[in-house]
Design a protein around this motif. Structure first.
Motif, short mmCIF file in Angstrom:
data_model
loop_
_atom_site.label_atom_id
_atom_site.label_comp_id
_atom_site.label_asym_id
_atom_site.label_seq_id
_atom_site.Cartn_x
_atom_site.Cartn_y
_atom_site.Cartn_z
N HIS A 1 34.93 44.42 35.45
CA HIS A 1 33.73 45.08 34.90
C HIS A 1 32.58 44.89 35.89
N PRO A 2 31.84 45.94 36.21
CA PRO A 2 30.74 45.80 37.16
C PRO A 2 29.66 44.84 36.71
N GLY A 3 29.57 44.59 35.41
CA GLY A 3 28.57 43.66 34.91
C GLY A 3 28.97 42.20 35.04
N TYR A 4 30.27 41.94 35.27
CA TYR A 4 30.74 40.56 35.33
C TYR A 4 31.68 40.38 36.53
N PRO A 5 31.18 40.59 37.73
CA PRO A 5 32.06 40.62 38.90
C PRO A 5 32.70 39.28 39.25
N THR A 6 32.11 38.17 38.81
CA THR A 6 32.67 36.87 39.20
C THR A 6 33.82 36.41 38.29
N LEU A 7 34.10 37.12 37.20
CA LEU A 7 35.21 36.71 36.34
C LEU A 7 36.53 36.72 37.10
N MET A 8 36.68 37.69 38.01
CA MET A 8 37.92 37.78 38.77
C MET A 8 38.12 36.55 39.64
N VAL A 9 37.04 35.91 40.06
CA VAL A 9 37.14 34.68 40.85
C VAL A 9 37.81 33.60 40.02
N ALA A 10 37.41 33.49 38.76
CA ALA A 10 38.00 32.49 37.87
C ALA A 10 39.47 32.80 37.61
N VAL A 11 39.80 34.08 37.46
CA VAL A 11 41.19 34.47 37.21
C VAL A 11 42.07 34.13 38.40
N GLN A 12 41.61 34.45 39.61
CA GLN A 12 42.40 34.17 40.80
C GLN A 12 42.63 32.68 40.97
N ALA A 13 41.59 31.89 40.74
CA ALA A 13 41.73 30.44 40.84
C ALA A 13 42.72 29.92 39.81
N GLY B 1 50.90 50.76 40.52
CA GLY B 1 50.83 49.41 40.01
C GLY B 1 49.68 48.61 40.60
N ALA B 2 49.68 47.30 40.30
CA ALA B 2 48.61 46.41 40.75
C ALA B 2 49.18 45.33 41.66
N ASP B 3 48.56 45.12 42.80
CA ASP B 3 49.00 44.12 43.76
C ASP B 3 48.13 42.88 43.64
N PHE B 4 48.69 41.81 43.08
CA PHE B 4 47.96 40.55 42.95
C PHE B 4 48.24 39.59 44.10
N GLU B 5 48.92 40.07 45.11
CA GLU B 5 49.16 39.32 46.35
C GLU B 5 49.66 37.88 46.11
N PRO B 6 50.95 37.63 46.00
CA PRO B 6 52.04 38.56 46.29
C PRO B 6 52.65 39.21 45.04
N HIS B 7 52.13 38.87 43.85
CA HIS B 7 52.73 39.36 42.62
C HIS B 7 52.31 40.81 42.35
N TRP B 8 53.27 41.61 41.88
CA TRP B 8 53.02 43.01 41.52
C TRP B 8 53.22 43.17 40.02
#
Length: 258
Positions: free
Chosen positions: A173-185, A237-244
């Motif tokens: 979501h453009p309003g919460y761009p840092t959430l993806m940082v938490a997900v990746q970690a 699909g979605a590439d989560f590097e390396p998971h698809w």
């Protein structure tokens, strides 16, 4: 490039959910999309078919729009837990949540309202609220900060049943761009958990969701999702590097290369 017309949303797999999505969903204040609600209800049906049963929870139930759809997808005797601070945007939100559940057929015997900060809750306390059973489905839509999402993910993981699913709201979501940082970690720290699918946005407020599952269940679930949602699979699909993983969308077009 031409495309055949397809249903606006997939079948949720439950007559009660279908009726609620058609007739009641928009009457409950909230920001979750009908498309995502239909998919998540169908995922609950898939879990039942795969022998995964038990209680579910939503962190950030608000006025109940998404919660009611999930609760209607449960089997008899299964319990839905609603966790929220119930103080935003005003103290009346808890009363509105209870009224919406009652108005749309989710009686008190089918749900449990838990007022408080999920991030401060110990896993044992949440499991006790669920009658001691692990949770088969947890929807996280709480405070939209990296710290809060990290805490909510830790709680969900500690309470997750074998074959369970964790669904994250407002991803990308453009309003919460840092959430993806938490997900990746989180994914890097928990290699046994992988993205099962991405549920594409319906609008900017009906935003993208990530569905996570245990790695041991990925192939089992993915093969069924390819069958159930074949009309809604975006080809790349979605590439989560390396998971698809799969992307489920109302718009499955690819860009035209000329």
């Amino acid at each position: 490039m031409t495309h055949d017309l397809k249903p606006a949303i997939p079948s949720p797999g439950h007559p009660a959910v279908e009726a609620y999505l058609a007739e009641g969903y928009d009457s409950v204040v909230g920001m979750s999309s009908r498309f995502a609600a239909a998919i998540c209800a169908r995922l609950l049906r898939l879990q039942t078919q795969e022998g995964v049963t038990g209680p579910i929870a939503e962190i950030g139930a608000f006025e109940g729009r998404f919660f009611i759809a999930l609760a209607h997808a449960l089997e008899p005797g299964e319990l839905a837990l609603a966790l929220d601070i119930f103080s935003w945007p005003d103290p009346g939100v808890e009363q509105r949540f209870e009224a919406n559940c009652a108005r749309h057929g989710i009686g008190a015997e089918r749900r449990r309202t838990i007022k408080g900060d999920a991030g401060a809750m110990a896993p044992a306390d949440l499991l006790a609220q669920a009658g001691g059973a692990p949770l088969r489905f947890i929807h996280i839509d709480g405070e939209h900060s990296r710290a809060a999402l990290t805490r909510d993910l830790a709680l969900a993981t500690a309470c997750l049943a074998e074959g369970g699913l964790i669904v994250l709201d407002d991803m990308l979501h453009p309003g919460y761009p840092t959430l993806m940082v938490a997900v990746q970690a989180y994914l890097e720290a928990n290699p046994d958990i992988v993205p099962l699918c991405v549920i594409d946005r319906e609008t900017i407020v009906g935003a993208t969701k990530f569905v996570l599952c245990q790695r041991a269940w990925f192939e089992r679930y993915q093969s069924r999702l390819l069958e159930i949602f074949k009309d809604f699979v975006w080809p790349l699909g979605a590439d989560f590097e390396p998971h698809w993983c799969l992307v489920l969308s109302q718009d499955t077009r690819l860009a035209e290369i000329v």
